[in-house]
Every structure is written in C-alpha cells, then in structure tokens.
Design a protein around this motif. Structure first.
Motif, short mmCIF file in Angstrom:
data_model
loop_
_atom_site.label_atom_id
_atom_site.label_comp_id
_atom_site.label_asym_id
_atom_site.label_seq_id
_atom_site.Cartn_x
_atom_site.Cartn_y
_atom_site.Cartn_z
N ASP A 166 45.14 16.48 17.89
CA ASP A 166 46.09 16.57 17.02
C ASP A 166 46.47 17.75 16.33
O ASP A 166 47.60 18.05 15.73
N VAL A 167 45.52 18.94 16.49
CA VAL A 167 45.71 20.35 16.15
C VAL A 167 46.09 21.41 17.04
O VAL A 167 46.15 22.38 16.85
N GLY A 168 46.34 20.92 18.15
CA GLY A 168 46.89 21.59 19.26
C GLY A 168 45.80 22.48 20.04
O GLY A 168 46.30 23.34 20.82
N LEU A 169 44.60 21.84 20.13
CA LEU A 169 43.62 22.39 20.88
C LEU A 169 43.26 21.47 22.09
O LEU A 169 43.24 20.34 21.93
N VAL A 170 43.05 22.35 23.35
CA VAL A 170 42.60 21.59 24.54
C VAL A 170 41.34 21.06 24.44
O VAL A 170 40.43 22.04 24.26
N THR A 171 41.06 19.99 24.63
CA THR A 171 39.62 19.44 24.41
C THR A 171 39.28 18.96 26.06
O THR A 171 37.96 18.83 25.99
N GLU A 172 40.00 18.71 26.95
CA GLU A 172 39.69 18.36 28.16
C GLU A 172 40.53 18.94 29.29
O GLU A 172 41.68 18.98 29.18
N VAL A 173 39.87 19.46 30.24
CA VAL A 173 40.74 20.15 31.51
C VAL A 173 40.17 19.60 32.71
O VAL A 173 38.90 19.59 32.95
N ARG A 174 40.93 19.33 33.47
CA ARG A 174 40.75 18.86 34.85
C ARG A 174 41.64 19.47 35.70
O ARG A 174 42.77 19.32 35.91
N ARG A 175 40.84 20.04 36.76
CA ARG A 175 42.02 20.82 37.68
C ARG A 175 41.32 20.52 39.20
O ARG A 175 40.14 20.39 39.30
N VAL A 176 42.55 20.21 40.11
CA VAL A 176 42.22 19.98 41.30
C VAL A 176 42.85 20.77 42.16
O VAL A 176 44.30 20.78 42.24
N TYR A 177 42.18 21.70 42.67
CA TYR A 177 42.83 22.83 43.43
C TYR A 177 43.12 22.45 45.01
O TYR A 177 42.07 21.65 45.53
N ASP A 178 43.83 22.83 45.75
CA ASP A 178 43.83 22.69 47.30
C ASP A 178 42.96 23.77 47.90
O ASP A 178 43.00 24.91 48.10
N LEU A 179 41.77 23.01 48.14
CA LEU A 179 40.61 24.00 48.85
C LEU A 179 40.97 24.54 50.26
O LEU A 179 40.69 25.42 50.86
N ASN A 180 41.89 23.56 50.94
CA ASN A 180 42.16 24.25 52.31
C ASN A 180 43.10 25.53 52.19
O ASN A 180 42.72 26.29 52.92
N ALA A 181 43.76 25.36 51.26
CA ALA A 181 44.77 26.73 50.90
C ALA A 181 43.91 27.71 50.43
O ALA A 181 43.96 28.99 51.05
N ILE A 182 42.98 27.59 49.61
CA ILE A 182 42.13 28.53 49.08
C ILE A 182 41.15 29.22 50.17
O ILE A 182 40.97 30.43 50.30
N GLU A 183 40.79 28.36 50.93
CA GLU A 183 39.84 28.62 52.09
C GLU A 183 40.72 29.51 52.99
O GLU A 183 40.18 30.66 53.48
N ARG A 184 41.81 29.19 53.29
CA ARG A 184 42.60 30.04 54.37
C ARG A 184 43.26 31.32 53.64
O ARG A 184 43.29 32.21 54.20
N LEU A 185 43.84 31.33 52.40
CA LEU A 185 44.56 32.30 51.84
C LEU A 185 43.91 33.10 50.76
O LEU A 185 43.93 34.26 50.43
N MET A 186 42.65 32.70 50.23
CA MET A 186 42.15 33.38 49.18
C MET A 186 40.60 33.01 49.26
O MET A 186 39.86 32.51 48.33
N PRO A 187 39.86 33.29 50.39
CA PRO A 187 38.59 33.17 50.47
C PRO A 187 37.61 33.67 49.60
O PRO A 187 36.43 33.32 49.14
N HIS A 188 38.06 34.82 48.93
CA HIS A 188 37.33 35.58 48.17
C HIS A 188 37.09 34.66 46.86
O HIS A 188 35.98 34.99 46.28
#
Length: 120
Positions: free
Chosen positions: A93-115
């Motif tokens: 309620d004071v505007g701070l992010v208390t939880e973050v969940r991220r789901v990346y497209d790992l196929n795209a990352i492996e193909r386009l951004m393997p670094h």
C-alpha cells in the motif's frame, strides 16, 4: 497512503525497459520475493537490465490489475521476431513491489540471446 498499483507498474515498466537500476531499487521493497525461470539464483536487477539491453523493443501487450496484484504480458522483439514475457507483481500500500514472478520464453532466449543463458 494508498498508491495505485497501475502507477507503480507503469514506473516499473519504464525503469526496467530503460535500464534505470536506481529506479528499480527505489520500487522494490526491502526483501522482495523473486521467482524467475531464467537464472533463479542470479542477480535479478542485472538480469532485468541485461534482458532490456538485448532486445530491440518491449511493449506491454496486456495488463490486468486486481487488488494489489498486476499481471503483465510483454511483446519483446529482436531480429524481426516477437516473443512474450509474462510478469506478475505484488505491490504494497506504500507503492513498493514486494513480489516479482517472471516467466521468460526460454526457447526465444536460447535462439536469439544465448549470451543471457551463459552470463547468469
């Protein structure tokens, strides 16, 4: 003071997509819960900024806010290919992010951004 989740998510998106790490730290609560399917043990802020630097563009495709939670789906573009990233935020309620969940497209990352797989 009750900060609107929509305002916090707009600042969050602007901060990570432009690599403004100071702004990211200002938005994160002291001990946020963070989950990601890309290097779960790595430095989260570094990963966010490296990802943003690697893609050509990021736009919010969809945003849903319910109570203090936001679900965002991003369209990310690199080398003429568009792929998705999903993110779920919890904001206090004071505007701070208390939880973050991220789901990346790992196929795209492996193909386009393997670094990103090797660096983290």
């Amino acid at each position: 003071m009750d900060i609107a989740v929509e305002d916090v998510t707009a600042r969050w998106v602007r901060a990570w997509t432009t690599g403004r790490t100071t702004d990211l730290f200002k938005l994160l609560a002291a001990a946020p819960a963070i989950e990601t399917n890309l290097d779960p043990d790595g430095d989260f802020i570094e990963l966010l900024t490296d990802y943003a630097a690697a893609v050509e563009s990021v736009t919010v495709f969809s945003q849903t806010v319910l109570d203090r939670r936001a679900a965002l789906v991003y369209d990310c573009t690199l080398s003429g290919e568009t792929f998705r990233l999903a993110e779920f935020l919890t904001v206090n309620d004071v505007g701070l992010v208390t939880e973050v969940r991220r789901v990346y497209d790992l196929n795209a990352i492996e193909r386009l951004m393997p670094h990103l797989l090797l660096e983290h």
